[in-house]
Design a protein around this motif. Structure first.
Motif, PDB file in Angstrom:
ATOM      1  N   LEU A  17       0.827  -1.204   0.000  1.00 33.86           N
ATOM      2  CA  LEU A  17       0.000   0.000   0.000  1.00 33.86           C
ATOM      3  C   LEU A  17       0.862   1.256   0.000  1.00 33.86           C
ATOM      4  CD1 LEU A  17      -3.045  -0.402   2.441  1.00 33.86           C
ATOM      5  CD2 LEU A  17      -3.094   0.259   0.034  1.00 33.86           C
ATOM      6  N   SER A  18       1.844   1.300   0.883  1.00 31.23           N
ATOM      7  CA  SER A  18       2.709   2.463   0.993  1.00 31.23           C
ATOM      8  C   SER A  18       3.478   2.707  -0.305  1.00 31.23           C
ATOM      9  CB  SER A  18       3.696   2.282   2.163  1.00 31.23           C
ATOM     10  OG  SER A  18       4.537   3.410   2.300  1.00 31.23           O
ATOM     11  N   LEU A  19       3.955   1.638  -0.908  1.00 30.43           N
ATOM     12  CA  LEU A  19       4.719   1.748  -2.160  1.00 30.43           C
ATOM     13  C   LEU A  19       3.842   2.321  -3.277  1.00 30.43           C
ATOM     14  CD1 LEU A  19       7.525   0.998  -3.386  1.00 30.43           C
ATOM     15  CD2 LEU A  19       6.439  -1.131  -4.155  1.00 30.43           C
ATOM     16  N   LEU A  20       2.630   1.784  -3.422  1.00 31.67           N
ATOM     17  CA  LEU A  20       1.729   2.285  -4.466  1.00 31.67           C
ATOM     18  C   LEU A  20       1.254   3.694  -4.154  1.00 31.67           C
ATOM     19  CD1 LEU A  20       0.727   0.831  -7.085  1.00 31.67           C
ATOM     20  CD2 LEU A  20       1.734  -0.735  -5.434  1.00 31.67           C
ATOM     21  N   TYR A  21       1.060   3.977  -2.881  1.00 35.27           N
ATOM     22  CA  TYR A  21       0.645   5.328  -2.471  1.00 35.27           C
ATOM     23  C   TYR A  21       1.683   6.358  -2.914  1.00 35.27           C
ATOM     24  CZ  TYR A  21      -0.616   9.230   0.597  1.00 35.27           C
ATOM     25  OH  TYR A  21      -0.961  10.468   1.089  1.00 35.27           O
ATOM     26  N   GLN A  22       2.952   6.003  -2.756  1.00 35.16           N
ATOM     27  CA  GLN A  22       4.033   6.921  -3.108  1.00 35.16           C
ATOM     28  C   GLN A  22       4.218   7.045  -4.617  1.00 35.16           C
ATOM     29  OE1 GLN A  22       7.678   5.912  -0.952  1.00 35.16           O
ATOM     30  NE2 GLN A  22       6.437   5.133   0.728  1.00 35.16           N
ATOM     31  N   LYS A  25       1.460   4.371  -9.691  1.00 29.55           N
ATOM     32  CA  LYS A  25       1.290   3.266 -10.640  1.00 29.55           C
ATOM     33  C   LYS A  25       2.568   2.433 -10.678  1.00 29.55           C
ATOM     34  CE  LYS A  25      -1.780   5.839 -13.784  1.00 29.55           C
ATOM     35  NZ  LYS A  25      -1.958   6.334 -15.163  1.00 29.55           N
ATOM     36  N   LEU A  26       2.396   1.104 -10.582  1.00 28.33           N
ATOM     37  CA  LEU A  26       3.532   0.200 -10.682  1.00 28.33           C
ATOM     38  C   LEU A  26       3.091  -1.111 -11.321  1.00 28.33           C
ATOM     39  CD1 LEU A  26       5.263   0.547  -7.173  1.00 28.33           C
ATOM     40  CD2 LEU A  26       6.155   1.401  -9.358  1.00 28.33           C
ATOM     41  N   TYR A  27       4.010  -1.722 -12.060  1.00 26.50           N
ATOM     42  CA  TYR A  27       3.774  -3.072 -12.554  1.00 26.50           C
ATOM     43  C   TYR A  27       4.054  -4.056 -11.427  1.00 26.50           C
ATOM     44  CZ  TYR A  27       3.696  -1.115 -17.265  1.00 26.50           C
ATOM     45  OH  TYR A  27       3.371  -0.396 -18.380  1.00 26.50           O
ATOM     46  N   LEU A  55      -6.707  -0.398  -4.865  1.00 24.11           N
ATOM     47  CA  LEU A  55      -5.950  -0.412  -6.118  1.00 24.11           C
ATOM     48  C   LEU A  55      -6.886  -0.653  -7.300  1.00 24.11           C
ATOM     49  CD1 LEU A  55      -2.832  -2.629  -5.223  1.00 24.11           C
ATOM     50  CD2 LEU A  55      -3.069  -0.147  -4.987  1.00 24.11           C
ATOM     51  N   PHE A  56      -6.513  -0.051  -8.438  1.00 26.23           N
ATOM     52  CA  PHE A  56      -7.128  -0.379  -9.722  1.00 26.23           C
ATOM     53  C   PHE A  56      -6.177  -1.313 -10.465  1.00 26.23           C
ATOM     54  CE2 PHE A  56      -8.796   4.071  -9.138  1.00 26.23           C
ATOM     55  CZ  PHE A  56     -10.102   3.687  -8.846  1.00 26.23           C
ATOM     56  N   ARG A  67       7.080  -7.623 -22.848  1.00 24.74           N
ATOM     57  CA  ARG A  67       5.698  -7.932 -23.162  1.00 24.74           C
ATOM     58  C   ARG A  67       4.737  -7.187 -22.233  1.00 24.74           C
ATOM     59  NH1 ARG A  67       5.500 -14.378 -23.421  1.00 24.74           N
ATOM     60  NH2 ARG A  67       6.791 -14.159 -21.553  1.00 24.74           N
ATOM     61  N   PRO A  68       3.480  -7.028 -22.644  1.00 22.84           N
ATOM     62  CA  PRO A  68       2.492  -6.375 -21.771  1.00 22.84           C
ATOM     63  C   PRO A  68       2.407  -7.076 -20.422  1.00 22.84           C
ATOM     64  CG  PRO A  68       1.601  -6.669 -23.981  1.00 22.84           C
ATOM     65  CD  PRO A  68       2.906  -7.426 -23.943  1.00 22.84           C
ATOM     66  N   ALA A  69       2.128  -6.299 -19.377  1.00 26.36           N
ATOM     67  CA  ALA A  69       2.053  -6.849 -18.021  1.00 26.36           C
ATOM     68  C   ALA A  69       0.968  -6.119 -17.252  1.00 26.36           C
ATOM     69  CB  ALA A  69       3.402  -6.710 -17.324  1.00 26.36           C
ATOM     70  N   THR A  70       0.629  -6.668 -16.097  1.00 27.71           N
ATOM     71  CA  THR A  70      -0.409  -6.061 -15.265  1.00 27.71           C
ATOM     72  C   THR A  70       0.173  -4.875 -14.489  1.00 27.71           C
ATOM     73  OG1 THR A  70      -1.555  -8.163 -15.024  1.00 27.71           O
ATOM     74  CG2 THR A  70      -2.061  -6.453 -13.409  1.00 27.71           C
ATOM     75  N   GLN A  71      -0.528  -3.762 -14.573  1.00 23.06           N
ATOM     76  CA  GLN A  71      -0.132  -2.562 -13.827  1.00 23.06           C
ATOM     77  C   GLN A  71      -1.201  -2.270 -12.768  1.00 23.06           C
ATOM     78  OE1 GLN A  71      -0.416   1.459 -15.592  1.00 23.06           O
ATOM     79  NE2 GLN A  71       1.789   1.634 -15.251  1.00 23.06           N
ATOM     80  N   TYR A  72      -0.746  -1.792 -11.611  1.00 22.13           N
ATOM     81  CA  TYR A  72      -1.655  -1.460 -10.522  1.00 22.13           C
ATOM     82  C   TYR A  72      -1.553   0.031 -10.210  1.00 22.13           C
ATOM     83  CZ  TYR A  72      -2.040  -6.463 -10.067  1.00 22.13           C
ATOM     84  OH  TYR A  72      -2.269  -7.779 -10.335  1.00 22.13           O
ATOM     85  N   GLU A  73      -2.710   0.629  -9.970  1.00 19.60           N
ATOM     86  CA  GLU A  73      -2.784   2.065  -9.721  1.00 19.60           C
ATOM     87  C   GLU A  73      -3.477   2.322  -8.386  1.00 19.60           C
ATOM     88  OE1 GLU A  73      -4.745   6.131 -11.705  1.00 19.60           O
ATOM     89  OE2 GLU A  73      -4.938   4.175 -12.688  1.00 19.60           O
ATOM     90  N   PHE A  74      -2.877   3.201  -7.573  1.00 22.83           N
ATOM     91  CA  PHE A  74      -3.462   3.504  -6.269  1.00 22.83           C
ATOM     92  C   PHE A  74      -4.728   4.343  -6.433  1.00 22.83           C
ATOM     93  CE2 PHE A  74      -4.087   5.603  -2.240  1.00 22.83           C
ATOM     94  CZ  PHE A  74      -3.837   4.591  -1.330  1.00 22.83           C
ATOM     95  N   ASN A  75      -5.754   4.027  -5.649  1.00 18.60           N
ATOM     96  CA  ASN A  75      -7.025   4.750  -5.678  1.00 18.60           C
ATOM     97  C   ASN A  75      -7.061   5.769  -4.534  1.00 18.60           C
ATOM     98  OD1 ASN A  75      -9.653   5.643  -5.880  1.00 18.60           O
ATOM     99  ND2 ASN A  75     -10.562   3.750  -5.071  1.00 18.60           N
ATOM    100  N   TYR A  76      -6.699   7.009  -4.827  1.00 19.35           N
ATOM    101  CA  TYR A  76      -6.667   8.043  -3.794  1.00 19.35           C
ATOM    102  C   TYR A  76      -8.066   8.454  -3.325  1.00 19.35           C
ATOM    103  CZ  TYR A  76      -1.751   8.526  -5.052  1.00 19.35           C
ATOM    104  OH  TYR A  76      -0.422   8.276  -5.291  1.00 19.35           O
TER     105      TYR A  76
END
Length: 332
Positions: A17-22, A25-27, A55-56, A67-76
């Motif tokens: 959570l903290s990593l995505l919050y900062q 968006k991260l793969y 997360l989205f 190759r394409p990969a899953t990315q996660y985005e924080f939902n503020y």
């Protein structure tokens, strides 16, 4: 063993959570690289966070390389907070009411006078705003007062003294809440805004015109509160007990200069953070330059002038609400 596993999982969830919050968006591979947690565990953790709405998920997101990969985005927008900022203007109390998201972005703002400074009016204010704020998950309060063990010990013109402030809030709502002195929040918020380390020794002075100063003492990332949270309460200095609030900008500048010389001797801070009207900054700088006591003192602090009161107070309240959580602003 189950309890230990749950604790480890919660710790790992908070790290993600903290990593995505900062980073926003991260793969999944980037999360693995940053946390050193296995891909299998990361996939399980992010699935839980997606299900919880934090997360989205963007599957098969194209990458610059590979190759394409899953990315996660924080939902503020996952949680909103309602902030009540009580402030003085021309010897009248007003309250600014903000709605902010997890990033601290201001989504809405209202301002209204707070003429009836009473416990019942305070409770009514909270209740009325919660009726039309269904997304609110927590509350934050900035007040011109010191608080000790749920009781206000020193406040704006003594108008709130002896209010059982925690009890008053809990009678209205069961939402989590945080409440703190305005000068403390201005100081901490401005340090976050300017990326000044809270680990230093800092004296913050909030000094509106025609009012008494509020003082913050910050050392090693902790507030120095003192008995009944009265540490640094400048209005009890003999000079203020005798003369009250300043009548002119020149008098305020002289008072501030004397305060700074006193705290410079007592605390020897790295920095002074000064929240004053920008119009009197030249008078303050002149008064400091002419202060003979400061010239004789061995400590030479840096003077920083707070130039955005609203941003600083919102940041201070955000820090207060989310301190020691994955959404802690002081962590990055």
């Amino acid at each position: 063993m189950t309890t230990k596993k749950n604790l480890i999982r919660q710790t790992n969830l908070n790290r993600v959570l903290s990593l995505l919050y900062q980073h926003q968006k991260l793969y999944s591979s980037e999360i693995v690289e940053a946390t050193k947690i296995s891909m299998v565990t990361i996939n399980s953790l992010v699935k839980e966070l997606v299900d919880d709405g934090f997360l989205f998920e963007h599957p098969n997101k194209p990458r610059e390389i590979g190759r394409p990969a899953t990315q996660y985005e924080f939902n503020y927008d996952r949680k909103h907070s309602l902030l009540f900022v009580f402030r003085e203007e021309n010897k009248q109390l007003y309250v600014d009411i903000f709605t902010i998201d997890l990033k601290g972005e201001r989504l809405a703002k209202q301002t209204r006078p707070f003429f009836d400074v009473s416990p019942s009016a305070f409770q009514l204010l909270i209740a009325n705003h919660l009726k039309s704020a269904s997304t609110i998950a927590s509350l934050g309060f900035s007040i011109p007062a010191k608080i000790s063990e749920g009781m206000i010990t020193s406040s704006w013109y003594e108008k709130m003294d002896h209010w059982p402030i925690h009890q008053l809030i809990e009678e209205v709502t069961d939402l989590p809440y945080h409440i703190q002195n305005d000068a403390h929040l201005f100081t901490i918020g401005h340090c976050l805004l300017k990326q000044l380390p809270l680990s230093e020794t800092i004296v913050g002075i909030y000094y509106p015109q025609n009012s008494m100063p509020g003082v913050t003492l910050l050392a090693k990332s902790s507030l120095i509160e003192g008995h009944d949270s009265l540490a640094g309460e400048a209005k009890y200095f003999p000079m203020f007990l005798d003369q009250g609030s300043p009548e002119t900008p020149g008098e305020l500048a002289e008072n501030l200069s004397s305060l700074i010389a006193t705290y410079n001797a007592l605390i020897a801070p790295d920095k002074f953070v000064l929240a004053i009207d920008p119009d009197i900054k030249p008078l303050v700088e002149e008064s400091l330059a002419q202060n003979l006591y400061l010239a004789k003192q061995p400590n030479s602090p840096l003077f920083i002038y707070l130039d955005d009161l609203e941003t600083s107070i919102v940041l201070g309240l955000h820090w207060l609400i989310y301190h020691h959580t994955p959404f802690d602003l002081a962590c990055y």
